[in-house]
Design an enzyme around this catalytic site. Structure first.
Site, PDB file in Angstrom:
ATOM      1  CB  SER A   1      -0.894   0.021   1.234  1.00 20.47           C
ATOM      2  OG  SER A   1      -1.702  -1.128   1.290  1.00 20.47           O
TER       3      SER A   1
HETATM    4  N1  SAH Z   1      -0.477  -4.919   4.433  1.00 25.08           N
HETATM    5  C1  SAH Z   1       0.130  -5.180   3.126  1.00 25.08           C
HETATM    6  C2  SAH Z   1      -0.802  -4.766   2.004  1.00 25.08           C
HETATM    7  C3  SAH Z   1      -0.716  -5.725   0.880  1.00 25.08           C
HETATM    8  S1  SAH Z   1      -1.990  -5.624  -0.325  1.00 25.08           S
HETATM    9  C4  SAH Z   1       1.500  -4.510   3.032  1.00 25.08           C
HETATM   10  O1  SAH Z   1       1.868  -3.722   3.915  1.00 25.08           O
HETATM   11  O2  SAH Z   1       2.233  -4.813   2.087  1.00 25.08           O
HETATM   12  C5  SAH Z   1      -3.262  -6.639   0.358  1.00 25.08           C
HETATM   13  C6  SAH Z   1      -2.944  -8.096   0.590  1.00 25.08           C
HETATM   14  O3  SAH Z   1      -4.176  -8.727   0.974  1.00 25.08           O
HETATM   15  C7  SAH Z   1      -2.429  -8.887  -0.623  1.00 25.08           C
HETATM   16  O4  SAH Z   1      -1.205  -9.475  -0.300  1.00 25.08           O
HETATM   17  C8  SAH Z   1      -3.516  -9.957  -0.859  1.00 25.08           C
HETATM   18  O5  SAH Z   1      -2.994 -11.200  -1.303  1.00 25.08           O
HETATM   19  C9  SAH Z   1      -4.138 -10.077   0.527  1.00 25.08           C
HETATM   20  N2  SAH Z   1      -5.498 -10.625   0.552  1.00 25.08           N
HETATM   21  C10 SAH Z   1      -6.496 -10.457  -0.331  1.00 25.08           C
HETATM   22  N3  SAH Z   1      -7.604 -11.135   0.067  1.00 25.08           N
HETATM   23  C11 SAH Z   1      -7.283 -11.753   1.236  1.00 25.08           C
HETATM   24  C12 SAH Z   1      -7.993 -12.607   2.131  1.00 25.08           C
HETATM   25  N4  SAH Z   1      -9.250 -12.990   1.913  1.00 25.08           N
HETATM   26  N5  SAH Z   1      -7.349 -13.056   3.230  1.00 25.08           N
HETATM   27  C13 SAH Z   1      -6.062 -12.696   3.497  1.00 25.08           C
HETATM   28  N6  SAH Z   1      -5.336 -11.900   2.680  1.00 25.08           N
HETATM   29  C14 SAH Z   1      -5.945 -11.427   1.567  1.00 25.08           C
END
Ligand code: SAH
Length: 214
Positions: free
Chosen positions: A64
């Protein structure tokens, strides 16, 4: 990877930008100073790690924007030692920000590749959150209730199971909307049956998808 004076300087500039954009929680800003964001990105992006943009982290997912991470963290109104469940470990950057603020972190990621990669980097900082490979819609009943829940992917609706796993007095921050845009919601659990819901502007996250991917 190294954390040079140049990286530290870029981090200070990023923190100034975050302040200008309205982030005032000093504990959040201190965590941004402590955690080198470039460690979470591929080498090709290293020079831009401290600009306010999102980057690919593999498996079609993005880390993000720094402002988004700072904003979500601020509105959670964290207190040291609280139990927090993060949905979407992704790169592990947000997880490390929370750990560096002294939280007890539980984080779920549905993409195995990212779950494994994030574990490696989080270990490097010697933080010890509990990381799970699984579906965030389920939450983590075994470790519930949580003081706070932070969803870092865009949800089509507010998952009931997550709300159930909040303590009374606890808060969940979750972007809710369609694939293009989501509104940031903050849900405060007032009693077992009552909630307060606030909405804070538009953001754009990768979608919260069901089921895990190997
Ligand atoms: N907090 C992360 C943000 C990554 S983007 C950071 O600091 O990098 C959001 C993430 O949510 C992705 O890696 C995606 O694979 C994950 N995601 C999407 N749907 C999900 C679900 N149902 N359960 C767990 N993770 C999920």
């Amino acid at each position: 990877m190294q954390d040079t004076y140049k990286h530290k300087g870029m981090r200070k500039q990023l923190i100034d930008q975050l302040r200008q954009k309205g982030i005032t929680d000093e504990r959040v800003l201190t965590a941004f100073e402590a955690i080198p964001r470039h460690f979470f990105l591929d080498l090709v992006f290293e020079q831009q790690a401290y600009s306010n943009v999102a980057f690919q982290i593999g498996a079609g997912q993005t880390i993000s924007h720094p402002y988004t991470v700072a904003f979500q963290t601020s509105i959670l109104e964290l207190k040291r030692g609280e139990k927090i469940l993060e949905i979407g470990t992704g790169s592990g950057f947000q997880t490390c920000i929370l750990c560096s603020m002294g939280m007890k972190v539980f984080s779920i990621e549905r993409q195995k590749e990212l779950h494994i990669k994030a574990k490696g980097i989080i270990d490097h900082f010697r933080f010890t959150p509990k990381l799970f490979f699984g579906d965030g819609y389920e939450g983590k009943e075994t470790y519930a209730p949580f003081d706070k829940i932070l969803v870092t992917c865009g949800a089509p609706f507010i998952p009931e199971k997550l709300v159930k796993q909040l303590k009374v007095g606890g808060m969940m921050v979750i972007p809710v909307g369609d694939l293009d845009s989501q509104e940031m919601h903050r849900i405060t659990k007032i009693s077992d049956t009552e909630y307060k819901e606030e909405v804070f502007g538009n953001f754009s996250f990768v979608p919260m998808l069901e089921k895990t991917v190997r």
